[in-house]
Design an enzyme around this catalytic site. Structure first.
Site, mmCIF file in Angstrom:
data_model
loop_
_atom_site.group_PDB
_atom_site.id
_atom_site.type_symbol
_atom_site.label_atom_id
_atom_site.label_comp_id
_atom_site.label_asym_id
_atom_site.label_seq_id
_atom_site.Cartn_x
_atom_site.Cartn_y
_atom_site.Cartn_z
ATOM 1 N N LYS A 80 0.809 -1.225 0.000
ATOM 2 C CA LYS A 80 0.000 0.000 0.000
ATOM 3 C C LYS A 80 0.845 1.279 0.000
ATOM 4 O O LYS A 80 0.397 2.298 -0.501
ATOM 5 C CB LYS A 80 -0.970 0.000 1.197
ATOM 6 C CG LYS A 80 -2.125 -0.990 1.041
ATOM 7 C CD LYS A 80 -3.097 -0.910 2.205
ATOM 8 C CE LYS A 80 -4.309 -1.801 1.986
ATOM 9 N NZ LYS A 80 -5.287 -1.704 3.072
ATOM 10 N N ASP A 99 -10.365 2.643 1.630
ATOM 11 C CA ASP A 99 -10.574 2.277 3.045
ATOM 12 C C ASP A 99 -11.184 3.465 3.787
ATOM 13 O O ASP A 99 -11.968 3.291 4.726
ATOM 14 C CB ASP A 99 -9.246 1.902 3.720
ATOM 15 C CG ASP A 99 -8.782 0.499 3.335
ATOM 16 O OD1 ASP A 99 -9.633 -0.314 2.906
ATOM 17 O OD2 ASP A 99 -7.573 0.217 3.458
ATOM 18 N N ALA A 124 -3.147 3.111 15.266
ATOM 19 C CA ALA A 124 -2.469 4.175 14.514
ATOM 20 C C ALA A 124 -1.691 3.561 13.357
ATOM 21 O O ALA A 124 -0.727 4.137 12.882
ATOM 22 C CB ALA A 124 -1.554 4.978 15.441
ATOM 23 N N GLY A 125 -2.108 2.379 12.914
ATOM 24 C CA GLY A 125 -1.475 1.713 11.777
ATOM 25 C C GLY A 125 -2.121 2.179 10.474
ATOM 26 O O GLY A 125 -2.787 3.228 10.423
ATOM 27 N N ALA A 162 -4.687 1.094 8.568
ATOM 28 C CA ALA A 162 -6.149 1.228 8.502
ATOM 29 C C ALA A 162 -6.614 2.398 9.357
ATOM 30 O O ALA A 162 -7.490 3.176 8.943
ATOM 31 C CB ALA A 162 -6.806 -0.073 8.965
ATOM 32 N N ASN A 206 -3.629 4.703 20.988
ATOM 33 C CA ASN A 206 -2.805 3.612 20.467
ATOM 34 C C ASN A 206 -1.866 3.124 21.548
ATOM 35 O O ASN A 206 -1.493 3.871 22.451
ATOM 36 C CB ASN A 206 -1.990 4.091 19.248
ATOM 37 C CG ASN A 206 -1.394 2.946 18.467
ATOM 38 O OD1 ASN A 206 -2.090 1.961 18.178
ATOM 39 N ND2 ASN A 206 -0.117 3.035 18.129
ATOM 40 N N ARG A 207 -1.501 1.832 21.436
ATOM 41 C CA ARG A 207 -0.540 1.256 22.388
ATOM 42 C C ARG A 207 0.742 2.088 22.375
ATOM 43 O O ARG A 207 1.210 2.501 23.432
ATOM 44 C CB ARG A 207 -0.274 -0.198 21.970
ATOM 45 C CG ARG A 207 0.712 -0.919 22.832
ATOM 46 C CD ARG A 207 0.807 -2.361 22.401
ATOM 47 N NE ARG A 207 1.262 -2.525 20.998
ATOM 48 C CZ ARG A 207 1.441 -3.690 20.405
ATOM 49 N NH1 ARG A 207 1.185 -4.807 21.060
ATOM 50 N NH2 ARG A 207 1.864 -3.762 19.158
ATOM 51 N N LYS A 226 2.878 7.219 18.159
ATOM 52 C CA LYS A 226 2.240 7.082 16.848
ATOM 53 C C LYS A 226 0.853 7.740 16.853
ATOM 54 O O LYS A 226 0.443 8.357 15.872
ATOM 55 C CB LYS A 226 2.134 5.604 16.464
ATOM 56 C CG LYS A 226 3.446 5.071 15.861
ATOM 57 C CD LYS A 226 3.477 3.571 15.753
ATOM 58 C CE LYS A 226 2.537 2.990 14.739
ATOM 59 N NZ LYS A 226 2.609 1.507 14.721
ATOM 60 N N TYR A 260 -12.051 -8.421 10.189
ATOM 61 C CA TYR A 260 -13.063 -9.213 9.491
ATOM 62 C C TYR A 260 -12.705 -10.692 9.393
ATOM 63 O O TYR A 260 -13.440 -11.477 8.786
ATOM 64 C CB TYR A 260 -13.374 -8.633 8.103
ATOM 65 C CG TYR A 260 -12.189 -8.559 7.183
ATOM 66 C CD1 TYR A 260 -11.844 -9.629 6.372
ATOM 67 C CD2 TYR A 260 -11.402 -7.415 7.136
ATOM 68 C CE1 TYR A 260 -10.751 -9.565 5.530
ATOM 69 C CE2 TYR A 260 -10.307 -7.338 6.295
ATOM 70 C CZ TYR A 260 -9.986 -8.416 5.506
ATOM 71 O OH TYR A 260 -8.890 -8.353 4.678
ATOM 72 N N GLY A 293 -16.533 -6.131 10.836
ATOM 73 C CA GLY A 293 -15.576 -5.658 9.830
ATOM 74 C C GLY A 293 -16.023 -5.849 8.391
ATOM 75 O O GLY A 293 -15.453 -5.235 7.477
HETATM 76 P P1 NAP Z 1 -1.007 -2.292 11.042
HETATM 77 O O1 NAP Z 1 -0.665 -1.141 10.166
HETATM 78 O O2 NAP Z 1 -0.026 -3.383 11.273
HETATM 79 O O3 NAP Z 1 -1.415 -1.661 12.487
HETATM 80 C C1 NAP Z 1 -1.701 -2.500 13.588
HETATM 81 C C2 NAP Z 1 -2.300 -1.683 14.719
HETATM 82 O O4 NAP Z 1 -2.726 -2.606 15.734
HETATM 83 C C3 NAP Z 1 -1.295 -0.713 15.390
HETATM 84 O O5 NAP Z 1 -2.010 0.433 15.847
HETATM 85 C C4 NAP Z 1 -0.802 -1.556 16.598
HETATM 86 O O6 NAP Z 1 -0.376 -0.778 17.693
HETATM 87 C C5 NAP Z 1 -2.081 -2.272 16.968
HETATM 88 N N1 NAP Z 1 -1.844 -3.504 17.726
HETATM 89 C C6 NAP Z 1 -1.406 -4.679 17.239
HETATM 90 N N2 NAP Z 1 -1.341 -5.603 18.242
HETATM 91 C C7 NAP Z 1 -1.750 -4.956 19.372
HETATM 92 C C8 NAP Z 1 -1.899 -5.373 20.730
HETATM 93 N N3 NAP Z 1 -1.631 -6.626 21.116
HETATM 94 N N4 NAP Z 1 -2.356 -4.468 21.635
HETATM 95 C C9 NAP Z 1 -2.654 -3.194 21.237
HETATM 96 N N5 NAP Z 1 -2.527 -2.741 19.965
HETATM 97 C C10 NAP Z 1 -2.076 -3.618 19.043
HETATM 98 O O7 NAP Z 1 -2.340 -3.025 10.530
HETATM 99 P P2 NAP Z 1 -3.546 -2.404 9.657
HETATM 100 O O8 NAP Z 1 -3.247 -2.558 8.220
HETATM 101 O O9 NAP Z 1 -3.853 -1.053 10.195
HETATM 102 O O10 NAP Z 1 -4.743 -3.438 9.968
HETATM 103 C C11 NAP Z 1 -5.334 -3.512 11.252
HETATM 104 C C12 NAP Z 1 -6.522 -4.496 11.178
HETATM 105 O O11 NAP Z 1 -7.536 -3.934 10.343
HETATM 106 C C13 NAP Z 1 -6.192 -5.861 10.576
HETATM 107 O O12 NAP Z 1 -6.898 -6.846 11.323
HETATM 108 C C14 NAP Z 1 -6.751 -5.770 9.170
HETATM 109 O O13 NAP Z 1 -7.135 -7.031 8.653
HETATM 110 C C15 NAP Z 1 -7.988 -4.901 9.403
HETATM 111 N N6 NAP Z 1 -8.459 -4.173 8.213
HETATM 112 C C16 NAP Z 1 -9.784 -4.261 7.909
HETATM 113 C C17 NAP Z 1 -10.277 -3.585 6.823
HETATM 114 C C18 NAP Z 1 -11.743 -3.707 6.479
HETATM 115 O O14 NAP Z 1 -12.126 -3.309 5.378
HETATM 116 N N7 NAP Z 1 -12.588 -4.223 7.355
HETATM 117 C C19 NAP Z 1 -9.425 -2.790 6.027
HETATM 118 C C20 NAP Z 1 -8.069 -2.697 6.380
HETATM 119 C C21 NAP Z 1 -7.593 -3.392 7.487
HETATM 120 P P3 NAP Z 1 1.179 -0.291 17.817
HETATM 121 O O15 NAP Z 1 1.304 0.874 16.887
HETATM 122 O O16 NAP Z 1 1.306 0.098 19.241
HETATM 123 O O17 NAP Z 1 2.024 -1.468 17.425
#
Ligand code: NAP
Length: 290
Positions: free
Chosen positions: A76, A112, A136-137, A139, A158-159, A163, A221, A242
């Site tokens: 992305k 998104d 804060a990732g 999505a 966010n954890r 970020k 999801y 989701g």
């Molecule tokens: P990402 O960029 O890797 O970000 C992950 C996020 O989750 C960060 O904020 C991280 O916090 C946090 N996190 C991970 N493990 C944690 C824990 N144990 N405790 C607290 N915070 C935690 O991932 P992403 O691309 O944003 O995706 C996130 C989720 O959204 C995934 O499950 C993905 O499948 C889903 N998603 C859904 C859609 C939809 O259309 N429904 C679209 C996109 C994504 P830190 O910064 O502190 O590490």
């Protein structure tokens, strides 16, 4: 059925996705949409062999005149320098989940953002609502920009609080640690972390922090029935799983590729065939409460 090969004298428009691990659900939604509108379009979930092959895959989109492609992680951000233009929303988010090919000019979009807003707008008015987005990732970035643009009173937790602070600065939001989840009051809480992904048994929101009437959206999801969605349903909150954001981001892509409103019911039915919806959660068929 959408024909795989065009009738003699007519043409077939090809759309698809670039992913290391293609999943069938995107193709199912798009193909159902093409069928519902009788469009001579088809959809191919292209598997990119290796991360290093992204550049070649993008050249392929251009060379083969593929009309549009969904872009998954980890591409992305990496795809940005390979594109000709960026839609302003995608430029601010700094990530692209959709590429549109206009006669060889490739433009990056981020559906998104609109997908998350439309999923929430099915049950609430965003403007003025006190919304807590957790994460804060990638999505969370798309969701934060979408909700800030629509006038939410936004808090980002966010954890890694640094970020959250950096994203909050970009979106005029308030930054917080995860302890903010229990502080409220929040009209809506959005889980934009990956917590709950996989077995769906863990939730980042303590059940006692959920109030009746609140909107709780989990963007995870896989699975749709996460512990957060179950807890929200138990507490009398409006639970959004989701699948709603997934559906609406695909609808946004469909509209960009075809120039036509997405046939949501047909695409939703295709989504339902691929994922089982949790009982009691919002399925988009009831009226917005505003
Ligand atoms: P990402 O960029 O890797 O970000 C992950 C996020 O989750 C960060 O904020 C991280 O916090 C946090 N996190 C991970 N493990 C944690 C824990 N144990 N405790 C607290 N915070 C935690 O991932 P992403 O691309 O944003 O995706 C996130 C989720 O959204 C995934 O499950 C993905 O499948 C889903 N998603 C859904 C859609 C939809 O259309 N429904 C679209 C996109 C994504 P830190 O910064 O502190 O590490």
């Amino acid at each position: 059925m959408t024909p795989l090969f065009p009738a003699p004298g007519s043409s077939l428009t090809v759309c698809g996705s670039l992913s290391l691990h293609p999943a069938p659900v995107g193709a199912a939604m798009h193909l159902a949409g093409y069928r519902a509108l009788g469009l001579s379009f088809t959809y191919v979930p292209f598997r990119v062999a290796r991360v290093a092959d992204l550049e070649g895959a993008v050249r392929g989109i251009r060379a083969l005149n593929v009309r549009g492609a969904g872009i998954s992680m980890p591409f992305k951000q990496a795809i940005l320098p390979l594109l000709d233009e960026l839609d302003p929303v995608a430029a601010r988010i700094g990530a692209v989940n959709t590429v549109v090919n206009d006669e060889g000019t490739l433009t990056g979009h981020n559906t998104d953002a609109i997908g998350s807003a439309r999923a929430l707008e099915e049950v609430m008015t965003i403007r003025g609502a006190r919304v807590l987005v957790i994460g804060a990732g990638g999505a969370a970035r798309a969701i934060a920009f979408a909700l800030a643009d629509r006038g939410a009173a936004l808090t980002l937790a966010n954890r890694d609080e640094d970020k959250a602070r950096s994203l909050a600065d970009e979106t005029s939001a308030t930054a917080a640690g995860l302890d903010a989840i229990s502080r409220g009051p929040w009209d809506a809480i959005v889980n934009a972390t990956s917590v709950g992904m996989g077995d769906g048994r863990t939730s980042i929101v303590p059940e006692e922090a959920i109030a009746a009437g609140q909107v709780i959206m989990d963007i995870v999801y896989k699975p749709l029935e996460t512990e957060l969605v179950r807890a929200a349903t138990r507490r009398g909150a409006r639970a959004i799983h989701g699948g709603r954001m997934l559906l609406h981001q695909a609808a946004g892509q469909f509209e960009l590729y075809t120039g036509q409103p997405a046939p949501l019911a047909a695409m939703d039915a295709a989504l339902a065939d691929h994922v089982i919806k949790p009982p009691g959660s919002h399925d988009g068929r009831d009226k917005p409460s505003s």
